[in-house]
Design an enzyme around this catalytic site. Structure first.
Site, PDB file in Angstrom:
ATOM      1  CD  GLU A   1      13.105  -0.070   9.624  1.00 43.47           C
ATOM      2  OE1 GLU A   1      13.533   0.828  10.105  1.00 43.47           O
ATOM      3  OE2 GLU A   1      13.438  -1.313   9.293  1.00 43.47           O
TER       4      GLU A   1
ATOM      5  CD  GLU B   1      10.599  12.038  11.645  1.00 41.81           C
ATOM      6  OE1 GLU B   1       9.517  11.596  11.701  1.00 41.81           O
ATOM      7  OE2 GLU B   1      11.431  11.545  10.805  1.00 41.81           O
TER       8      GLU B   1
ATOM      9  CE  LYS C   1      -1.626   2.846   1.931  1.00 46.68           C
ATOM     10  NZ  LYS C   1      -1.388   4.515   1.758  1.00 46.68           N
TER      11      LYS C   1
ATOM     12  CB  CYS D   1      13.307   8.467   8.760  1.00 43.85           C
ATOM     13  SG  CYS D   1      13.738   7.509   7.497  1.00 43.85           S
TER      14      CYS D   1
HETATM   15  P1  ADP Z   1       2.413  11.249   6.585  1.00 37.86           P
HETATM   16  O1  ADP Z   1       1.503  11.724   7.982  1.00 37.86           O
HETATM   17  O2  ADP Z   1       3.620  11.756   6.283  1.00 37.86           O
HETATM   18  O3  ADP Z   1       1.297  11.077   5.491  1.00 37.86           O
HETATM   19  P2  ADP Z   1       2.054   8.567   7.747  1.00 37.86           P
HETATM   20  O4  ADP Z   1       2.866   7.698   8.593  1.00 37.86           O
HETATM   21  O5  ADP Z   1       0.618   8.819   8.252  1.00 37.86           O
HETATM   22  O6  ADP Z   1       2.858   9.812   7.087  1.00 37.86           O
HETATM   23  O7  ADP Z   1       2.023   7.564   6.411  1.00 37.86           O
HETATM   24  C1  ADP Z   1       2.795   6.460   6.061  1.00 37.86           C
HETATM   25  C2  ADP Z   1       1.762   5.408   5.221  1.00 37.86           C
HETATM   26  O8  ADP Z   1       0.862   5.005   6.164  1.00 37.86           O
HETATM   27  C3  ADP Z   1       1.023   6.154   4.080  1.00 37.86           C
HETATM   28  O9  ADP Z   1       1.139   4.863   3.185  1.00 37.86           O
HETATM   29  C4  ADP Z   1      -0.375   6.246   4.776  1.00 37.86           C
HETATM   30  O10 ADP Z   1      -1.375   6.172   3.712  1.00 37.86           O
HETATM   31  C5  ADP Z   1      -0.315   5.230   5.550  1.00 37.86           C
HETATM   32  N1  ADP Z   1      -1.223   5.145   6.732  1.00 37.86           N
HETATM   33  C6  ADP Z   1      -1.859   6.270   7.190  1.00 37.86           C
HETATM   34  N2  ADP Z   1      -2.787   6.073   8.111  1.00 37.86           N
HETATM   35  C7  ADP Z   1      -2.793   4.756   8.203  1.00 37.86           C
HETATM   36  C8  ADP Z   1      -3.466   3.930   9.112  1.00 37.86           C
HETATM   37  N3  ADP Z   1      -4.455   4.224   9.930  1.00 37.86           N
HETATM   38  N4  ADP Z   1      -3.290   2.359   8.922  1.00 37.86           N
HETATM   39  C9  ADP Z   1      -2.519   1.856   8.199  1.00 37.86           C
HETATM   40  N5  ADP Z   1      -1.645   2.696   7.216  1.00 37.86           N
HETATM   41  C10 ADP Z   1      -1.841   4.132   7.294  1.00 37.86           C
END
Ligand code: ADP
Length: 479
Positions: A251, A379, A177, A285
């Protein structure tokens, strides 16, 4: 760029599939702010279908011999190189990074797949000594099953490639995803994989947002999750994994100290120290954004860094050093951190110039900061570095470790003894001495404390996606 076909469908069971949901994502060029494509938001049903495809893919991939798997992975790496320029253009368009940096990322993705291409024939169990000489005991390393991989937008292809190649090398199938902002090259990775000989379903991509990621995290058929992203979202993924009793690799974020001693040749080192914080626009990161300088070198450091930051070329052409931030929303977030830091008493001690168009934030150096300030603890994920001073080695170690994170750390010194001591004492998964951001496919990557757990890349990568079966074979009774 006009002749580039932008594909943003899902990729399941060996082919591209248009999304069925009504909602879509809008993709932008961060360098210009212009819309470039729309992408589907994968629904829970689509995620479930992709996991079913991956179960089929797992059976098909398991039927390949180790040598056949290696041939496919080698062919994938070769194809990534062959498509390198097109993939770099796509990554550059979708993330705003310059072509030079995008090319390095694509080459890194090919490199990590090639590294793992040699793995399947060397991946094996062991023979265990037994108390009964008539019994043979051995172990088999088996794939953990379908891997669910959730990736971020800062290095879309190379992070996806590391997870995918590590999992495939261990014999797993994968559902990726990608981040909603940057799905394009991950879909290409799956298409290239199938052309290289992956069986349908071995590698699937469901494009979408957090809701799509949540559906993947909570599917009980996923054998292990691997997540790269923010600490807050990682914890949600971890809770979903825990609800199913499944493991996960995390990570997560960082607030890495980059520790500069007065015995280092500062004019020679300044560029690498500054770029350790600002590479990829600080959307990294491991960014060495918390610079700690020995008191006696503080003024000289700030002066040299100010000059270097003033000369940084910000833009998205081949020649530029600092690209835009990924989205307007992220730009606002980064600006907010700096505004609050200024209210807290920080001073802007150096700033670069940015183009008018696009989601750019000027590279910024802040001084007059204290360890308690939000700007030194959170961060930022943008081109912002803080400079604080320390008095001696113990102080440097204490300040370096004074963070919830433990991803990376840098040490700049001409003393070998000091570098060995600090590399031991700093609580981080990765320490650079007199360089910053060097990376090898063969070197395990991951963090400590709130930066996560589990390691990707290196020989540890596929181990994370395997489990051990023990077999006792005893001669038939009476024989
Ligand atoms: P950002 O805030 O910079 O978008 P995230 O850590 O939220 O960073 O996003 C990293 C990944 O996690 C993306 O692929 C995002 O779509 C996905 N993501 C966001 N929310 C969820 C969730 N509740 N469960 C699983 N994956 C998620």
């Amino acid at each position: 760029m006009n002749d580039m076909r932008i594909e943003s469908d899902h990729f399941m069971a060996g082919e591209r599939k248009a999304g069925v949901g009504n909602a879509t994502l809008q993709l932008y060029s961060p360098a210009t702010g212009e819309a470039i494509a729309a992408a589907p938001i994968g629904t829970p049903d689509e995620v479930a279908a992709a996991v079913t495809d991956a179960e089929d893919g797992l059976r098909a991939w398991s039927a390949f011999s180790a040598e056949e798997k290696e041939r496919v992975l080698f062919a994938m790496a070769t194809a990534i190189d062959a498509h390198g320029e097109r993939l770099a253009e796509m990554e550059s368009l979708n993330t705003g990074k310059s072509m030079g940096i995008a090319r390095e990322e694509i080459a890194g993705a090919a490199s990590v797949i090639r590294f793992y291409a040699g793995y399947p024939t060397k991946h094996h169990g062991a023979q265990i000594p037994t108390s009964d000489p008539g019994t043979l005991c051995y172990t088999i390393r088996e794939p953990i099953g379908v891997v669910g991989a959730i990736t971020p937008w800062n290095y879309p292809l190379v992070i996806a490639a590391g997870k995918v190649a590590g999992a495939l090398a261990a014999g797993c199938s994968v559902v990726v995803k990608p981040a909603p902002e940057t799905p394009l090259t991950t879909i290409e990775l799956a298409a290239i994989g199938v052309d290289a000989g992956l069986p349908p379903g071995a590698l699937n991509v469901v494009v979408g947002d957090g809701s799509t990621g949540a559906a993947l995290s909570s599917d009980p058929r996923v054998g292990k999750l691997t997540f790269t992203g923010s600490t807050a979202t990682g914890r949600k993924v971890l809770l979903a994994a825990a609800a199913n009793g499944r493991p996960a690799i995390m990570e997560l974020g960082g607030k890495s100290p980059n520790i500069v001693f007065a015995d280092v040749d500062l004019p020679a080192a300044i560029d690498k120290i500054v770029m350790g914080a600002f590479a990829n626009g600080g959307q990294e990161c491991c960014a060495g954004a918390r610079v700690l300088v020995e008191g006696s070198a503080f003024e000289e450091f700030v002066e040299l860094a100010r000059e270097r930051i003033g000369s940084l070329r910000c833009g998205a052409t081949d020649d530029d050093e600092i690209g835009p931030l990924i989205t307007e929303r992220h730009l606002e977030r980064v600006s907010g951190f700096v505004e609050r830091a200024l209210t807290d008493g920080a001073i802007v001690a150096g700033r670069g110039e940015i183009p008018e168009k696009g989601f750019f934030y000027p590279p910024t150096m802040l001084t007059n900061v204290t360890e308690e300030m939000e700007i030194c603890r959170s961060e930022i994920f943008g081109p912002v570095l803080t400079v604080d001073r320390f008095e001696d080695e113990d102080d440097a170690i204490r300040m370096g470790n004074d963070t919830q994170y433990g991803l990376a750390a840098g040490i700049w010194t001409s003393s070998i003894g000091r570098s060995i001591r600090l590399a031991r004492e700093l609580d981080a998964g990765l320490v650079w001495v007199n360089s910053y951001l060097a990376g090898e496919a063969a070197a395990p990557f991951g963090g400590n404390k709130a930066s996560g757990f589990g390691r990707e890349l290196g020989l540890e990568g596929p181990e994370e996606f395997s489990q051990t079966k023990v077999v006792y074979v005893t001669a038939p009774p009476g024989s």
